[in-house]
Design a protein around this motif. Structure first.
Motif, PDB file in Angstrom:
ATOM      1  N   LEU A  15       1.683   6.968  -6.732  1.00 30.24           N
ATOM      2  CA  LEU A  15       0.906   7.635  -7.004  1.00 30.24           C
ATOM      3  C   LEU A  15       1.623   9.185  -7.140  1.00 30.24           C
ATOM      4  CD1 LEU A  15      -2.622   6.710  -5.738  1.00 30.24           C
ATOM      5  CD2 LEU A  15      -2.097   7.397  -7.884  1.00 30.24           C
ATOM      6  N   PHE A  16       1.727   9.187  -5.953  1.00 26.75           N
ATOM      7  CA  PHE A  16       2.765  10.921  -5.500  1.00 26.75           C
ATOM      8  C   PHE A  16       4.002  11.232  -6.330  1.00 26.75           C
ATOM      9  CE2 PHE A  16       0.905  10.277  -1.035  1.00 26.75           C
ATOM     10  CZ  PHE A  16      -0.016  11.919  -1.234  1.00 26.75           C
ATOM     11  N   LYS A  17       4.706   9.911  -6.973  1.00 28.12           N
ATOM     12  CA  LYS A  17       5.703  10.614  -8.090  1.00 28.12           C
ATOM     13  C   LYS A  17       5.364  11.097  -9.407  1.00 28.12           C
ATOM     14  CE  LYS A  17       9.457   7.906  -6.275  1.00 28.12           C
ATOM     15  NZ  LYS A  17       9.613   6.532  -6.166  1.00 28.12           N
ATOM     16  N   CYS A  35       0.682  -1.289  -0.039  1.00 25.74           N
ATOM     17  CA  CYS A  35      -0.248   0.144   0.422  1.00 25.74           C
ATOM     18  C   CYS A  35       1.357   1.467   0.133  1.00 25.74           C
ATOM     19  CB  CYS A  35      -0.985   0.175   1.546  1.00 25.74           C
ATOM     20  SG  CYS A  35      -2.602   0.453   0.793  1.00 25.74           S
ATOM     21  N   ALA A  36       1.744   1.269   0.791  1.00 22.91           N
ATOM     22  CA  ALA A  36       2.621   2.290   1.247  1.00 22.91           C
ATOM     23  C   ALA A  36       3.228   2.712  -0.475  1.00 22.91           C
ATOM     24  CB  ALA A  36       3.734   1.768   1.820  1.00 22.91           C
ATOM     25  N   SER A  37       3.684   1.394  -1.138  1.00 26.39           N
ATOM     26  CA  SER A  37       4.773   1.413  -2.381  1.00 26.39           C
ATOM     27  C   SER A  37       4.131   2.855  -3.770  1.00 26.39           C
ATOM     28  CB  SER A  37       4.939   0.522  -3.347  1.00 26.39           C
ATOM     29  OG  SER A  37       4.374  -0.233  -3.012  1.00 26.39           O
ATOM     30  N   LYS A  38       2.644   2.040  -3.239  1.00 27.14           N
ATOM     31  CA  LYS A  38       1.449   2.589  -4.253  1.00 27.14           C
ATOM     32  C   LYS A  38       1.250   4.302  -4.621  1.00 27.14           C
ATOM     33  CE  LYS A  38      -2.142  -0.376  -6.352  1.00 27.14           C
ATOM     34  NZ  LYS A  38      -3.597  -1.063  -6.026  1.00 27.14           N
ATOM     35  N   PHE A  39       1.258   4.426  -2.599  1.00 28.16           N
ATOM     36  CA  PHE A  39       1.081   5.835  -2.215  1.00 28.16           C
ATOM     37  C   PHE A  39       2.155   6.427  -3.068  1.00 28.16           C
ATOM     38  CE2 PHE A  39      -2.526   5.193   0.361  1.00 28.16           C
ATOM     39  CZ  PHE A  39      -3.313   5.927   0.131  1.00 28.16           C
ATOM     40  N   LYS A  40       2.996   5.880  -2.953  1.00 27.42           N
ATOM     41  CA  LYS A  40       4.832   6.598  -3.074  1.00 27.42           C
ATOM     42  C   LYS A  40       4.588   7.055  -4.428  1.00 27.42           C
ATOM     43  CE  LYS A  40       8.043   5.558   0.108  1.00 27.42           C
ATOM     44  NZ  LYS A  40       9.034   4.667   0.795  1.00 27.42           N
TER      45      LYS A  40
END
Lengths: 178, 194
Positions: free
Chosen positions: A173-175, A166-171
């Protein structure tokens, strides 16, 4: 019917339903714990349970829509890797649907034990379909709370399994957005 | 001879005492067909009353026609059967903030003395145990009527009222200043034991 909607739409709706139900569930649960601690003379003594019942009905319908969506359109993506998480998480997922239905149904059985319905934000009333009086409200109340604690424990496990992904997905997304 | 006179004395004693023993009629409170009610009333904020009752209880009494003051009554209440016509409120009343029915499933009343105050009225003193606390309460009782019923039995009915503070039985939950006392009204019919 599956072909009408694009993959993006399907997974967007599934994701949105996941997070909305999670948020509404946690708020309903917190309100439930809070309201039982309220004193008789507290200004929210009556309104807090009314609100809790309404959001509880919302949880029921959100999970119902989510399970229909899952059944017809999209299943949650399997977890990468081949360890225990991969086999446990799908079981957890299915278990949550049953737990959510169980919790909301038991909650519904408490105030309806005497034949009164429960209101959804004053918009409509869900009628009392099962009214066996005492000890219905007692048994339903005990189950309602026990299932909540069980769900909380499993939710922690579910979080533990998915937090990295989940955290890597959010990361990413922000990128993408920056 | 001595033995014979002892026997005679014994027989005479039985003959003399028998009517007295018979006069103390024994009754079982008719909860089977629900001709008995234990209701209560407590103020809601000082604006109106909340009425409730206990649906399950049992009891019996003896009635002494000759000397009604020698009558006795006892009642045992199933505290979980509290009913105020709102499931959520009843659930709260069963919790440890009120009746604590898990810990104290029974409440009971046992008369200790009866003082006649009129033709058909009396003050019944007795020990009332609720929530594990036993205190003496006074019931203002009235004999309503008695006689044969149409189905071959004999019935006798009473009513009684008492008031006590919730605090007396360690119920300290704050319901506001108007709701510190509760009134109990009991009305029952006894079916004479055969």
């Amino acid at each position: 019917m599956g072909q009408i909607l694009g993959e993006n739409v399907k997974s967007f709706v599934a994701n949105a339903l996941h997070w909305i139900s999670a948020a509404v569930f946690v708020s309903t649960l917190s309100l439930g714990l809070y309201m039982t601690s309220l004193e008789f003379m507290h200004p929210w003594y009556n309104s807090a349970p009314d609100f809790h019942k309404s959001t509880g009905i919302a949880v029921f319908f959100l999970v119902a829509i989510r399970s229909v969506w899952r059944f017809f359109f999209i299943e949650p993506a399997p977890i990468p890797g081949g360890d225990w998480k991969r086999s446990v998480d799908p079981i957890l997922h299915r278990g949550f649907y049953f737990l959510f239905f169980g919790i909301t149904f038991c909650g519904y059985l408490i105030p309806t034990a005497d034949g009164r319905g429960v209101e959804f934000f004053g918009l409509f009333e869900v009628p009392a379909l099962f009214s066996y009086k005492e000890p219905q409200e007692e048994i339903a109340g005990t189950l309602h709370l026990s299932l909540v604690f069980l769900t909380l424990c499993l939710a922690l496990l579910h979080t533990r399994i998915n937090i990295r992904r989940c955290a890597s997905k959010f990361k990413s997304l922000f990128k993408l957005s920056s | 001879m001595k033995r014979l006179s002892l026997l005679a004395a014994f027989v005479m004693a039985v003959v003399i005492m028998l009517p007295g023993a018979l006069r103390a009629e024994e009754y079982v409170i008719d909860t089977k067909k629900s001709h008995a009610f234990i209701e209560f009333k407590i103020s809601h904020l000082g604006f109106s009353w909340i009425l409730g009752r206990f649906n399950t209880f049992e009891g019996e009494f003896t009635f002494n026609e000759e000397d009604p003051a020698k009558s006795k009554v006892s009642v045992t209440i199933d505290t979980a059967s509290v009913d105020t016509n709102l499931a959520e409120r009843d659930k709260h009343l069963r919790s440890d903030e009120f009746l604590d029915v898990k810990k104290y499933p029974k409440a009971n009343f046992k008369s200790t003395s009866i003082k006649l105050t009129g033709e058909d009225t009396a003050v019944i003193k007795g020990d009332f145990t609720l929530r594990g606390v036993t205190r003496e309460i006074e019931l203002n009782a009235k004999h309503i009527g008695a006689g044969k019923d149409p189905w071959g039995g004999f019935r006798r009915g009473f009513e009684g009222v008492t008031t006590f503070a919730l605090h007396d039985y360690d119920m300290t939950y704050n319901l506001g200043p108007a709701s510190k006392e509760i009134e109990i009204f009991i009305s029952f019919e006894g079916l004479k034991k055969k």
